[in-house]
Design a protein around this motif. Structure first.
Motif, PDB file in Angstrom:
ATOM      1  N   TYR A  22      -7.684  -0.845   9.650  1.00  0.00           N
ATOM      2  CA  TYR A  22      -8.598  -1.938   9.312  1.00  0.00           C
ATOM      3  C   TYR A  22      -7.854  -3.265   9.172  1.00  0.00           C
ATOM      4  N   LEU A  23      -6.663  -3.218   8.543  1.00  0.00           N
ATOM      5  CA  LEU A  23      -5.865  -4.442   8.402  1.00  0.00           C
ATOM      6  C   LEU A  23      -5.506  -4.991   9.771  1.00  0.00           C
TER       7      LEU A  23
ATOM      8  N   GLU B  70      -4.569  -1.007  -4.717  1.00  0.00           N
ATOM      9  CA  GLU B  70      -4.227  -1.620  -3.439  1.00  0.00           C
ATOM     10  C   GLU B  70      -5.409  -1.566  -2.473  1.00  0.00           C
ATOM     11  N   MET B  71      -6.091  -0.412  -2.472  1.00  0.00           N
ATOM     12  CA  MET B  71      -7.158  -0.196  -1.487  1.00  0.00           C
ATOM     13  C   MET B  71      -8.299  -1.193  -1.658  1.00  0.00           C
TER      14      MET B  71
ATOM     15  N   LEU C 295       5.133  -9.704  -3.957  1.00  0.00           N
ATOM     16  CA  LEU C 295       3.763  -9.705  -3.454  1.00  0.00           C
ATOM     17  C   LEU C 295       2.991 -10.948  -3.858  1.00  0.00           C
TER      18      LEU C 295
ATOM     19  N   LEU D  47      -5.397 -13.262  -7.137  1.00  0.00           N
ATOM     20  CA  LEU D  47      -4.235 -12.678  -6.488  1.00  0.00           C
ATOM     21  C   LEU D  47      -4.343 -12.916  -5.000  1.00  0.00           C
ATOM     22  N   ARG D  48      -3.313 -13.498  -4.448  1.00  0.00           N
ATOM     23  CA  ARG D  48      -3.332 -13.711  -3.002  1.00  0.00           C
ATOM     24  C   ARG D  48      -2.000 -13.272  -2.443  1.00  0.00           C
ATOM     25  N   TYR D  49      -2.090 -12.602  -1.305  1.00  0.00           N
ATOM     26  CA  TYR D  49      -0.852 -12.259  -0.618  1.00  0.00           C
ATOM     27  C   TYR D  49      -0.415 -13.419   0.264  1.00  0.00           C
TER      28      TYR D  49
ATOM     29  N   LEU E 149       0.834  -1.207   0.000  1.00  0.00           N
ATOM     30  CA  LEU E 149       0.000   0.000   0.000  1.00  0.00           C
ATOM     31  C   LEU E 149       0.870   1.260   0.000  1.00  0.00           C
TER      32      LEU E 149
ATOM     33  N   VAL F 183      -3.614   3.819  -6.330  1.00  0.00           N
ATOM     34  CA  VAL F 183      -3.961   3.651  -4.928  1.00  0.00           C
ATOM     35  C   VAL F 183      -5.162   2.724  -4.773  1.00  0.00           C
TER      36      VAL F 183
ATOM     37  N   VAL G 145      -7.071   2.253   6.307  1.00  0.00           N
ATOM     38  CA  VAL G 145      -6.879   0.882   5.844  1.00  0.00           C
ATOM     39  C   VAL G 145      -5.872   0.137   6.723  1.00  0.00           C
TER      40      VAL G 145
ATOM     41  N   TRP H  49     -13.833   1.895  -4.320  1.00  0.00           N
ATOM     42  CA  TRP H  49     -12.475   1.824  -4.866  1.00  0.00           C
ATOM     43  C   TRP H  49     -12.488   1.258  -6.276  1.00  0.00           C
TER      44      TRP H  49
ATOM     45  N   ALA I 156      -8.403  -4.110  -2.472  1.00  0.00           N
ATOM     46  CA  ALA I 156      -8.144  -5.439  -1.946  1.00  0.00           C
ATOM     47  C   ALA I 156      -8.011  -5.426  -0.422  1.00  0.00           C
ATOM     48  N   LYS I 157      -7.769  -4.253   0.160  1.00  0.00           N
ATOM     49  CA  LYS I 157      -7.429  -4.230   1.589  1.00  0.00           C
ATOM     50  C   LYS I 157      -8.459  -3.510   2.440  1.00  0.00           C
ATOM     51  N   ALA I 158      -9.189  -2.577   1.836  1.00  0.00           N
ATOM     52  CA  ALA I 158     -10.165  -1.816   2.611  1.00  0.00           C
ATOM     53  C   ALA I 158     -11.352  -2.724   2.959  1.00  0.00           C
ATOM     54  N   PRO I 159     -12.184  -2.287   3.917  1.00  0.00           N
ATOM     55  CA  PRO I 159     -13.375  -3.079   4.248  1.00  0.00           C
ATOM     56  C   PRO I 159     -14.232  -3.340   3.005  1.00  0.00           C
ATOM     57  N   LEU I 160     -14.900  -4.473   3.015  1.00  0.00           N
ATOM     58  CA  LEU I 160     -15.664  -4.892   1.844  1.00  0.00           C
ATOM     59  C   LEU I 160     -16.658  -3.831   1.388  1.00  0.00           C
TER      60      LEU I 160
END
Lengths: 462, 336
Positions: free
Chosen positions: A431-432, B107-108, A114, B333-335, A60, B104, A428, B120, B110-114
């Motif tokens: 949140y993470l 990335e967001m 990643l 895509l998975r981290y 991020l 931005v 975020v 996004w 995938a990571k921000a709340p659903l």
């Protein structure tokens, strides 16, 4: 407001927004490498858990840094065409080397770092992590070289008002470069140390006492406590270097108007440029002389030396430099106190039983590195004014002739976007942390997968 | 070409070539991932994730070619850099905001709340659209000589539209290659819908460019050069026919030939770009400054060139390595 001032504000806003994210990625890359190597050595999955959490923050931050960095490279052209026209022969190669040796390295291997863990062997993934960390450091190096050269230019000659390089060694290893580079690297290390400690503390306060959280908290506190004395030392050396090459900046930082011996250290004051004196001053006698010259009767330069006979002010605006410097030092002192206290508590209680109060304190200091970095940046960059390149190019001669209204319009646009993004970024990350705490992120512990699984399943004894 | 012995001639020429190459690589690579961003609203919710997954490991490096292209303009031709970018102040701003939003939200989302994911996704599309439109607009303005008249702005608005549709076409072509099943079939349909933008864009620029400049008209339509250049339009027409025919018969068993629309799209972009480069040479700012006038000092260019000779091949190698590692159909895509 005119184009010059608006362009300065716009560039200042851009660089302030941009610098936040490299400040995180520079050191976080190395921390990730540390986590990955620890996992490879011990097979303890807490290190991989920590890696997996922090790599998301890295991704991020990296994206935020890349997109705001592109903005900067365009703004040289849109707002400061005089910069490249005058010093392009020096700045150009340095920027080109940054792009070629650092940008591509980071960007390409980031993809592998990643998303490639399941597609390549574990050591290739570790190598990719290393190359990303190395790339961000290279990038820092080249940018700091250019920035330092703008403060302490050497190795050039002026032909028809245009800078021509004569000695690349002198340009790259210009007098302030080593200090700036070390200072910036340590600033990044501290920012990351406190971010990791702060977010880990937050997760612990939310009830997540996982091994990875404890390990990360420990790493954050130890790194912070170890780096802060180094940073104070590096900052002191940097200050002496600045005194030698940019005395006007030091005079503004100290809030010292008249050159002389036995100069006190001003703890607090409100510098008044019209009256050319400090109001409400609280100072410790002789201490500025002692710090800067290591002698109580040492002579420290004053701002009044930098006013021409015609009355033209040739020193930077005093108040912003004066206050920014105090904010940086103040944050550093707070970092020192908290990290060493944290270290003592770590020895006494261990990471798992850390009392709540210091955990709250670490939370509160999560982004303290940002404050110190920005304040330091303002000190050095505003302190360079009215020069863009010290003694070579003044800021007003580099600005474009774009109408002020247009600059104002885009400035507002940038500010709105930046404000939203900062908000979203911090949101975020929180949140993470929340998601990791509630176990959502750990519901499927299915890494490492693919080819890597064969290796690490043995390591993990599964 | 004896005058190529002079560094003040061959160095600017070399850097113009490098800058041109970098821009072309950017247009093709970020073209396809911008295009995928443009297609986002057309995809189902779960297909959106697959769209993003298909460009996830690449977009960052793709965008870096833009930094290199602008960087080379900046370092090799500083006066031109200033003139072009101040003339294009506003579209550059819109492009930058677009690239920021896009990078931005990538990335967001995938990571921000659903609950925020829709927002996004929207930002990802909006950013891709802003970047594509403004790049097309800048292209049109550049062709018209960077002067803001209503006619020029009108033409630039057209190129903005065409390039945007063209990007969505190469994005769809990429998806045909990198996806399978229902999504691939959709991508084929998107490509059919998008190819007209590319064709219209190439035609518009091909017609407009010679009429803006008598010099360019003479470069193209004098004998015998017209004969040397004839293959350019002819191959382009053949490529378009080929793509159309391919799109009609794809998908084939065992996913055969699914890579061909993307290859053909790349070839089309390259030919169109080559034609433009030929038109404008030796000018770096149309009608105003040649690349020889604008070039930095030879000794500075030489310093960069030494590095480039070693570094650029390495960049190409590890870029290829990355495409090789992420070969095959896009997976989630998975981290972790």
């Amino acid at each position: 407001m005119d184009t010059l001032l608006l362009s300065r504000i716009q560039f200042g806003a851009n660089i302030s927004f941009h610098i936040l994210f490299p400040t995180i990625t520079i050191a976080l890359g190395w921390v990730l490498l540390f986590f990955k190597v620890r996992f490879a050595m011990t097979g303890d999955r807490k290190w991989m858990d920590a890696y997996m959490f922090w790599v998301k923050v890295f991704a991020l931050s990296f994206a935020m840094g890349v997109v705001s960095g592109i903005t900067m490279s365009f703004q040289f052209g849109t707002n400061w065409p005089g910069f490249m026209e005058t010093v392009g022969n020096v700045a150009g190669p340095l920027l080109a080397y940054e792009i070629m040796t650092a940008f591509f390295l980071e960007a390409v291997f980031l993809g592998i770092m990643l998303f490639g863990a399941s597609r390549v062997k574990s050591w290739v993934h570790t190598l990719a992590t290393f190359l990303v960390a190395f790339g961000t450091t290279m990038s820092t190096f080249w940018i700091i070289v250019l920035n330092s050269w703008m403060h302490t230019p050497q190795g050039y000659e002026l032909i028809d008002g245009v800078v021509h390089a004569t000695d690349w060694f002198a340009i790259i290893f210009n007098p302030s470069m080593p200090y700036r580079f070390v200072h910036m690297m340590l600033a990044s290390g501290l920012t990351v140390a406190f971010l990791i400690a702060g977010v880990s503390a937050l997760r612990m306060l939310w009830g997540d006492r996982g091994e990875d959280v404890k390990a990360a908290l420990r790493v954050g506190i130890i790194a912070g406590a170890g780096l802060i004395p180094l940073q104070i030392l590096a900052g002191d050396f940097h200050g002496l270097n600045t005194l030698e090459y940019q005395p006007a900046k030091v005079a503004a930082m100290e809030g010292n108007w008249d050159t002389g011996p036995n100069i006190p250290l001003v703890l607090f004051a409100i510098p008044d440029e019209d009256a050319r004196e400090n109001r409400y001053e609280i100072a410790i006698p002789n201490l500025a002389s002692l710090i800067l010259t290591h002698k109580a009767e040492g002579v420290v330069p004053g701002l009044n030396d930098f006013v021409s006979e015609a009355g033209e002010v040739l020193h930077p605006r005093v108040a912003p430099v004066f206050f920014a410097f105090r904010i940086m030092v103040g944050t550093g002192v707070a970092n020192l106190a908290l990290s060493w206290l944290g270290l003592a508590l770590l020895r006494k209680y261990g990471a798992g039983n850390m009392p709540k109060l210091p955990l709250y304190a670490f939370c509160a200091m999560s982004f303290s590195g940002w404050i110190a970095t920005l304040a330091g940046w303002y000190t050095t960059e505003i302190g360079r004014q009215p020069w863009l390149v010290q003694g070579v190019l003044s800021t007003k001669d580099a600005v474009s002739d774009v109408p002020a209204g247009m600059v104002l319009g885009t400035l507002i646009g940038y500010l709105i976007v930046y404000a939203i993004l900062i908000f979203a970024y911090i949101g975020v990350i929180t949140y993470l942390a929340r998601k990791a705490t509630t176990g959502e992120a750990y519901s499927v512990r299915n890494y490492p997968r693919g080819r890597e699984a064969n290796v690490s399943a043995i390591q993990l004894g599964e | 070409m004896a005058y190529f012995a002079d560094p003040a001639v061959w160095l600017p020429w070399t850097f113009a070539a490098l800058m041109g190459l970098s821009t072309l690589i950017y247009v093709v690579l970020d073209g396809f991932d911008l295009g995928v961003g443009l297609l986002m609203p057309l995809a189902d919710e779960d297909q959106k994730d697959r769209l993003v997954a298909s460009i996830g490991p690449f977009w960052d490096a793709n965008e870096t070619w833009l930094v290199l292209a602008v960087g080379l303009l900046l370092v090799a031709f500083p006066p031109a850099h200033g003139i072009i970018l101040t003339a294009l102040y506003l579209p550059v701003f819109i492009m930058l905001i677009g690239l920021i939003l896009r990078g931005v939200s990538f990335e967001m989302r995938a990571k921000a709340p659903l609950a925020q994911k829709r927002m996004w996704n929207g930002a990802f599309f909006a950013g891709s659209l802003m970047a594509s439109l403004s790049q097309g607009f800048m292209l049109g303005m550049y062709i018209m000589g960077l002067t803001w008249t209503w006619a020029h702005v009108g033409f630039a608005a057209l190129t903005a539209l065409f390039l945007t549709v063209g990007y969505s076409f190469i994005g769809a072509a990429w998806l045909i290659w990198k996806t399978e099943g229902a999504l691939q079939i959709r991508a084929i349909r998107w490509a059919k819908g998008g190819i007209w933008g590319l064709v219209a864009g190439i035609i518009a620029i091909s017609i407009a460019t010679p009429f803006v400049s008598a010099r360019i008209f003479d470069k193209w339509f004098s004998v015998p050069t017209a004969f040397y250049l004839a293959p350019l339009p002819i191959i382009s027409v053949l490529l378009v026919v080929f793509v159309w025919w391919q799109l009609a018969r794809l998908p084939l068993n065992h996913d055969r030939w699914s890579w061909t629309p993307f290859a053909a799209a790349t070839a089309l972009f390259t030919l169109a770009y080559g034609g433009m480069a030929y038109s404008f040479y030796p000018y770096v700012v149309p009608k105003k400054i040649t690349l020889y006038d604008a070039a930095s000092a030879p000794e500075s260019l030489f310093i960069i060139l030494i590095g480039t000779v070693f570094v650029l091949p390495a960049i190409v190698c590890y870029t290829l390595l990355s495409y090789y590692i992420f070969r095959g159909k896009a997976r989630d895509l998975r981290y972790d």
